[in-house]
Design an enzyme around this catalytic site. Structure first.
Site, PDB file in Angstrom:
ATOM      1  N   GLY A 155     -11.697   3.126  -3.704  1.00 18.12           N
ATOM      2  CA  GLY A 155     -11.832   4.024  -2.555  1.00 18.12           C
ATOM      3  C   GLY A 155     -12.973   5.019  -2.633  1.00 18.12           C
ATOM      4  CG  MET A 183      10.631  -4.370   7.652  1.00 13.27           C
ATOM      5  SD  MET A 183       8.907  -4.755   7.307  1.00 13.27           S
ATOM      6  CE  MET A 183       8.488  -5.810   8.702  1.00 13.27           C
ATOM      7  CB  ALA A 218      -4.249   5.972   4.585  1.00 17.19           C
ATOM      8  N   GLY A 255       1.077  -0.996   3.127  1.00 14.41           N
ATOM      9  CA  GLY A 255       1.395   0.375   3.545  1.00 14.41           C
ATOM     10  C   GLY A 255       1.200   0.510   5.039  1.00 14.41           C
ATOM     11  CB  ALA A 256       3.120   0.770   7.766  1.00 10.22           C
ATOM     12  CG  ASN A 283       5.469   0.191   5.030  1.00 12.72           C
ATOM     13  OD1 ASN A 283       4.738   0.577   4.112  1.00 12.72           O
ATOM     14  ND2 ASN A 283       6.338   1.002   5.628  1.00 12.72           N
ATOM     15  NE  ARG A 284       8.942   2.364  -0.036  1.00 14.05           N
ATOM     16  CZ  ARG A 284       8.660   3.475  -0.699  1.00 14.05           C
ATOM     17  NH1 ARG A 284       8.660   3.467  -2.019  1.00 14.05           N
ATOM     18  NH2 ARG A 284       8.365   4.587  -0.066  1.00 14.05           N
ATOM     19  CD  GLU A 329      -8.041   8.101  22.840  1.00 17.90           C
ATOM     20  OE1 GLU A 329      -7.919   9.032  23.656  1.00 17.90           O
ATOM     21  OE2 GLU A 329      -7.079   7.401  22.469  1.00 17.90           O
ATOM     22  CE  LYS A 334      -6.541  13.829   5.038  1.00 15.98           C
ATOM     23  NZ  LYS A 334      -6.907  12.441   4.724  1.00 15.98           N
TER      24      LYS A 334
HETATM   25  P1  ATR Z   1      -0.798   8.284   4.075  1.00 12.55           P
HETATM   26  O1  ATR Z   1      -1.147   9.247   5.172  1.00 12.55           O
HETATM   27  O2  ATR Z   1      -1.530   8.540   2.793  1.00 12.55           O
HETATM   28  O3  ATR Z   1      -0.882   6.860   4.516  1.00 12.55           O
HETATM   29  P2  ATR Z   1       2.041   8.305   4.466  1.00 12.55           P
HETATM   30  O4  ATR Z   1       1.813   8.384   5.934  1.00 12.55           O
HETATM   31  O5  ATR Z   1       3.086   9.178   3.844  1.00 12.55           O
HETATM   32  O6  ATR Z   1       0.721   8.627   3.667  1.00 12.55           O
HETATM   33  O7  ATR Z   1       2.338   6.760   4.096  1.00 12.55           O
HETATM   34  C1  ATR Z   1       2.551   6.331   2.796  1.00 12.55           C
HETATM   35  C2  ATR Z   1       2.702   4.806   2.791  1.00 12.55           C
HETATM   36  O8  ATR Z   1       2.808   4.375   1.446  1.00 12.55           O
HETATM   37  C3  ATR Z   1       3.946   4.287   3.489  1.00 12.55           C
HETATM   38  O9  ATR Z   1       3.651   3.040   4.032  1.00 12.55           O
HETATM   39  C4  ATR Z   1       4.949   4.177   2.339  1.00 12.55           C
HETATM   40  O10 ATR Z   1       5.956   3.214   2.528  1.00 12.55           O
HETATM   41  P3  ATR Z   1       7.344   3.599   3.284  1.00 12.55           P
HETATM   42  O11 ATR Z   1       7.040   3.587   4.742  1.00 12.55           O
HETATM   43  O12 ATR Z   1       8.262   2.512   2.875  1.00 12.55           O
HETATM   44  O13 ATR Z   1       7.739   4.938   2.755  1.00 12.55           O
HETATM   45  C5  ATR Z   1       4.043   3.672   1.258  1.00 12.55           C
HETATM   46  N1  ATR Z   1       4.525   3.940  -0.108  1.00 12.55           N
HETATM   47  C6  ATR Z   1       4.531   5.118  -0.754  1.00 12.55           C
HETATM   48  N2  ATR Z   1       4.989   4.974  -2.016  1.00 12.55           N
HETATM   49  C7  ATR Z   1       5.274   3.644  -2.157  1.00 12.55           C
HETATM   50  C8  ATR Z   1       5.778   2.847  -3.244  1.00 12.55           C
HETATM   51  N3  ATR Z   1       6.062   3.383  -4.417  1.00 12.55           N
HETATM   52  N4  ATR Z   1       5.937   1.518  -3.026  1.00 12.55           N
HETATM   53  C9  ATR Z   1       5.644   0.961  -1.830  1.00 12.55           C
HETATM   54  N5  ATR Z   1       5.168   1.665  -0.768  1.00 12.55           N
HETATM   55  C10 ATR Z   1       4.979   2.981  -0.934  1.00 12.55           C
END
Ligand code: ATR
Length: 269
Positions: free
Chosen positions: A232, A151, A128, A124-125, A148-149, A76, A64
């Site tokens: 989803g 920051m 997606a 999550g940040a 998010n985990r 955009e 992607k």
């Molecule tokens: P996507 O495009 O699917 O959103 P990504 O850009 O890799 O994938 O983002 C994954 C998200 O899931 C991130 O926010 C990630 O947190 P971190 O920024 O701390 O890595 C979060 N994530 C993935 N596995 C996780 C887990 N086991 N617990 C908590 N957050 C998780």
């Protein structure tokens, strides 16, 4: 016309089944296939698409972001998210779009009509999350909260949201009307529930952008607590419907698409 989804691995993708069901329902003589392009062969993408005479394609994991340098134009939403899931080929130009955010939000609005006034927490940040937040911010009045985990992920966010930790989210869970998990925690093979739901209020809609498994751990736990849940599957269907609209200008038969995917998922269980 010919369409495709490109990814690696791609053999389990339900996109061909879903799009071909739509073409059949609309009596269109189009075709949609899955094309596996491994990372090390991705630089051949222009030739592969040309040889197969493809008119437009979806692009999925792990390409992607990788597709972006091959595009002539990018919309955009894709720019904000930093990822593309739909490519339109028009006058030999490759134009990139991202329909994931609008796909999710289109479905969510149907199960939660008063979304404009909802207090929403996104877990999550990543890409997606950004795509969904960007769509929601267009009409949701209360400021969005994103937990998010890590920051430092918020450093790349241009959208004005309340950034919080997962721990803070757990403590303030009762303040939200909708909670959306966009992380892969809870996907097939991962039993982890991303947050503790002790403080969840009984009316809160708990959602996950994953649909395999059909109920992720966070949805299973929320349902046991008596909360409404939303997975989803609609996001998958509506992102496909939006891609179809970009390629053809027509509305897809979303009912048929959803029915076809659901039937397949039930068969696989
Ligand atoms: P996507 O495009 O699917 O959103 P990504 O850009 O890799 O994938 O983002 C994954 C998200 O899931 C991130 O926010 C990630 O947190 P971190 O920024 O701390 O890595 C979060 N994530 C993935 N596995 C996780 C887990 N086991 N617990 C908590 N957050 C998780």
């Amino acid at each position: 016309m010919k369409f495709a989804v490109i990814g690696s691995p791609i053999s389990h993708s339900l996109s061909p089944l879903m799009h071909n069901a739509n073409f059949k329902s609309l009596k269109l003589n189009h075709e949609y296939e899955a094309i596996n392009i491994p990372v090390e062969q991705f630089d051949h993408i222009k030739d592969i698409i040309k040889d197969k005479e493809i008119d437009g394609f979806n692009i999925t994991i792990p390409h992607k972001e990788r597709i972006i340098p091959y595009l002539d134009e990018i919309d955009e939403q894709s720019k904000t998210v930093g990822a593309v899931n739909t490519v339109l080929i028009k006058d030999n130009k490759w134009i990139g779009f991202n329909t994931d955010g609008i796909g999710y939000v289109t479905g969510l609005r149907q199960v939660y009509p008063d979304i404009a006034n909802a207090y929403i927490l996104i877990l999550g940040a990543g890409g997606a999350s950004k795509g969904i937040a960007n769509e929601l911010a267009k009409f949701v009045k209360p400021k969005l909260t994103v937990a998010n985990r890590t920051m430092s992920r918020f450093d790349s966010w241009q959208l004005n949201v309340n950034p919080i930790s997962l721990k803070t989210a757990e403590e303030h869970l009762d303040e939200f009307d909708i909670i959306i998990n966009t992380t892969p925690a809870g996907m097939a093979g991962n039993e982890e529930c991303i947050i503790d739901l002790t403080n969840l209020s009984s009316e809160t809609l708990v959602s996950d952008i994953v649909y395999i498994p059909y109920k992720t751990p966070i949805l299973t736990k929320a349902e046991l607590l008596g909360n409404p849940i939303y997975n989803g599957l609609d996001m998958f269907v509506y992102q496909g419907a939006e891609s179809f609209k970009i390629w053809t200008g027509h509305n897809a038969d979303v009912q048929e698409m959803k029915h076809t995917v659901l039937t397949q998922l039930r068969g696989e269980c």
